[in-house]
Motif scaffolding. Sequence first.
Motif, PDB file in Angstrom:
ATOM      1  N   MET A   1       0.830  -1.197   0.000  1.00  0.00           N
ATOM      2  CA  MET A   1       0.000   0.000   0.000  1.00  0.00           C
ATOM      3  C   MET A   1       0.875   1.262   0.000  1.00  0.00           C
ATOM      4  SD  MET A   1      -3.075   0.949  -0.031  1.00  0.00           S
ATOM      5  CE  MET A   1      -4.230   2.154   0.419  1.00  0.00           C
ATOM      6  N   ARG A   2       1.961   1.211   0.724  1.00  0.00           N
ATOM      7  CA  ARG A   2       2.849   2.362   0.831  1.00  0.00           C
ATOM      8  C   ARG A   2       3.474   2.703  -0.522  1.00  0.00           C
ATOM      9  NH1 ARG A   2       6.742   3.569   5.760  1.00  0.00           N
ATOM     10  NH2 ARG A   2       7.780   5.410   4.895  1.00  0.00           N
ATOM     11  N   ARG A   3       3.793   1.675  -1.308  1.00  0.00           N
ATOM     12  CA  ARG A   3       4.383   1.902  -2.626  1.00  0.00           C
ATOM     13  C   ARG A   3       3.390   2.626  -3.540  1.00  0.00           C
ATOM     14  NH1 ARG A   3       6.849  -3.416  -4.992  1.00  0.00           N
ATOM     15  NH2 ARG A   3       7.604  -1.913  -6.506  1.00  0.00           N
ATOM     16  N   ILE A   4       2.124   2.249  -3.433  1.00  0.00           N
ATOM     17  CA  ILE A   4       1.092   2.896  -4.258  1.00  0.00           C
ATOM     18  C   ILE A   4       0.973   4.372  -3.888  1.00  0.00           C
ATOM     19  CG2 ILE A   4      -1.382   2.935  -4.791  1.00  0.00           C
ATOM     20  CD1 ILE A   4      -1.363  -0.121  -4.419  1.00  0.00           C
ATOM     21  N   VAL A   5       0.971   4.660  -2.593  1.00  0.00           N
ATOM     22  CA  VAL A   5       0.867   6.050  -2.138  1.00  0.00           C
ATOM     23  C   VAL A   5       2.070   6.852  -2.623  1.00  0.00           C
ATOM     24  CG1 VAL A   5       0.850   7.534  -0.094  1.00  0.00           C
ATOM     25  CG2 VAL A   5      -0.584   5.481  -0.164  1.00  0.00           C
ATOM     26  N   ASN A   6       3.271   6.276  -2.504  1.00  0.00           N
ATOM     27  CA  ASN A   6       4.473   6.966  -2.986  1.00  0.00           C
ATOM     28  C   ASN A   6       4.407   7.198  -4.485  1.00  0.00           C
ATOM     29  OD1 ASN A   6       5.699   7.227  -0.509  1.00  0.00           O
ATOM     30  ND2 ASN A   6       6.850   5.320  -0.684  1.00  0.00           N
ATOM     31  N   PHE A   7       3.936   6.201  -5.208  1.00  0.00           N
ATOM     32  CA  PHE A   7       3.800   6.344  -6.662  1.00  0.00           C
ATOM     33  C   PHE A   7       2.860   7.503  -6.999  1.00  0.00           C
ATOM     34  CE2 PHE A   7       1.334   5.365 -10.497  1.00  0.00           C
ATOM     35  CZ  PHE A   7       2.352   5.401 -11.433  1.00  0.00           C
ATOM     36  N   LEU A   8       1.716   7.551  -6.340  1.00  0.00           N
ATOM     37  CA  LEU A   8       0.742   8.606  -6.613  1.00  0.00           C
ATOM     38  C   LEU A   8       1.295   9.985  -6.242  1.00  0.00           C
ATOM     39  CD1 LEU A   8      -2.561   6.826  -5.553  1.00  0.00           C
ATOM     40  CD2 LEU A   8      -1.713   7.261  -7.860  1.00  0.00           C
ATOM     41  N   ARG A   9       2.081  10.070  -5.174  1.00  0.00           N
ATOM     42  CA  ARG A   9       2.712  11.346  -4.828  1.00  0.00           C
ATOM     43  C   ARG A   9       3.689  11.783  -5.910  1.00  0.00           C
ATOM     44  NH1 ARG A   9       3.725   9.916   1.291  1.00  0.00           N
ATOM     45  NH2 ARG A   9       1.743  10.600   2.132  1.00  0.00           N
ATOM     46  N   GLU A  10       4.472  10.843  -6.398  1.00  0.00           N
ATOM     47  CA  GLU A  10       5.424  11.155  -7.466  1.00  0.00           C
ATOM     48  C   GLU A  10       4.697  11.592  -8.741  1.00  0.00           C
ATOM     49  OE1 GLU A  10       8.788  11.345  -7.529  1.00  0.00           O
ATOM     50  OE2 GLU A  10       8.679  11.061  -5.362  1.00  0.00           O
ATOM     51  N   VAL A  11       3.600  10.939  -9.044  1.00  0.00           N
ATOM     52  CA  VAL A  11       2.798  11.337 -10.208  1.00  0.00           C
ATOM     53  C   VAL A  11       2.316  12.766 -10.024  1.00  0.00           C
ATOM     54  CG1 VAL A  11       0.619  10.931 -11.430  1.00  0.00           C
ATOM     55  CG2 VAL A  11       2.100   9.007 -10.861  1.00  0.00           C
ATOM     56  N   GLY A  12       1.849  13.094  -8.850  1.00  0.00           N
ATOM     57  CA  GLY A  12       1.403  14.462  -8.554  1.00  0.00           C
ATOM     58  C   GLY A  12       2.510  15.477  -8.743  1.00  0.00           C
ATOM     59  N   ARG A  13       3.713  15.146  -8.260  1.00  0.00           N
ATOM     60  CA  ARG A  13       4.851  16.060  -8.429  1.00  0.00           C
ATOM     61  C   ARG A  13       5.191  16.261  -9.899  1.00  0.00           C
ATOM     62  NH1 ARG A  13       8.124  13.064  -4.025  1.00  0.00           N
ATOM     63  NH2 ARG A  13       7.121  13.896  -2.170  1.00  0.00           N
ATOM     64  N   GLU A  14       5.196  15.185 -10.643  1.00  0.00           N
ATOM     65  CA  GLU A  14       5.522  15.281 -12.075  1.00  0.00           C
ATOM     66  C   GLU A  14       4.457  16.064 -12.837  1.00  0.00           C
ATOM     67  OE1 GLU A  14       8.312  14.417 -13.732  1.00  0.00           O
ATOM     68  OE2 GLU A  14       9.135  13.915 -11.769  1.00  0.00           O
ATOM     69  N   MET A  15       3.198  15.886 -12.465  1.00  0.00           N
ATOM     70  CA  MET A  15       2.118  16.600 -13.153  1.00  0.00           C
ATOM     71  C   MET A  15       2.217  18.106 -12.930  1.00  0.00           C
ATOM     72  SD  MET A  15       0.482  14.434 -14.892  1.00  0.00           S
ATOM     73  CE  MET A  15      -1.022  15.231 -15.354  1.00  0.00           C
ATOM     74  N   LYS A  16       2.778  18.524 -11.801  1.00  0.00           N
ATOM     75  CA  LYS A  16       2.962  19.957 -11.549  1.00  0.00           C
ATOM     76  C   LYS A  16       4.041  20.546 -12.456  1.00  0.00           C
ATOM     77  CE  LYS A  16       1.381  19.836  -6.799  1.00  0.00           C
ATOM     78  NZ  LYS A  16       1.741  19.920  -5.380  1.00  0.00           N
ATOM     79  N   LYS A  17       4.931  19.717 -12.956  1.00  0.00           N
ATOM     80  CA  LYS A  17       6.002  20.171 -13.845  1.00  0.00           C
ATOM     81  C   LYS A  17       5.552  20.309 -15.297  1.00  0.00           C
ATOM     82  CE  LYS A  17       9.576  17.798 -11.173  1.00  0.00           C
ATOM     83  NZ  LYS A  17      10.614  16.748 -11.242  1.00  0.00           N
ATOM     84  N   VAL A  18       4.407  19.745 -15.610  1.00  0.00           N
ATOM     85  CA  VAL A  18       3.923  19.751 -16.989  1.00  0.00           C
ATOM     86  C   VAL A  18       3.557  21.172 -17.407  1.00  0.00           C
ATOM     87  CG1 VAL A  18       2.071  18.946 -18.530  1.00  0.00           C
ATOM     88  CG2 VAL A  18       3.071  17.379 -16.859  1.00  0.00           C
TER      89      VAL A  18
END
Length: 60
Positions: A1-18
């Motif tokens: 579960m923790r890996r999924i949360v970390n993945f989603l946080r990273e996706v959020g960070r990357e989406m802010k760079k778009v």
Amino acid sequence: MRRIVNFLREVGREMKKVSWPTKKELTKYTITVLVVVLFFTLFFTVIDLGISELIRFILE
């Protein structure tokens, strides 16, 4: 579960760079795509009708 949360946080960070297009750019790109699609639709329709008529002429 923790890996999924970390993945989603990273996706959020990357989406802010778009670099998102502005409304004006998006409208321009949409119109360009629609015009190109319309052009190719008409082009291939004319080619298809021409080839169909040529085949009918040859077969008769």
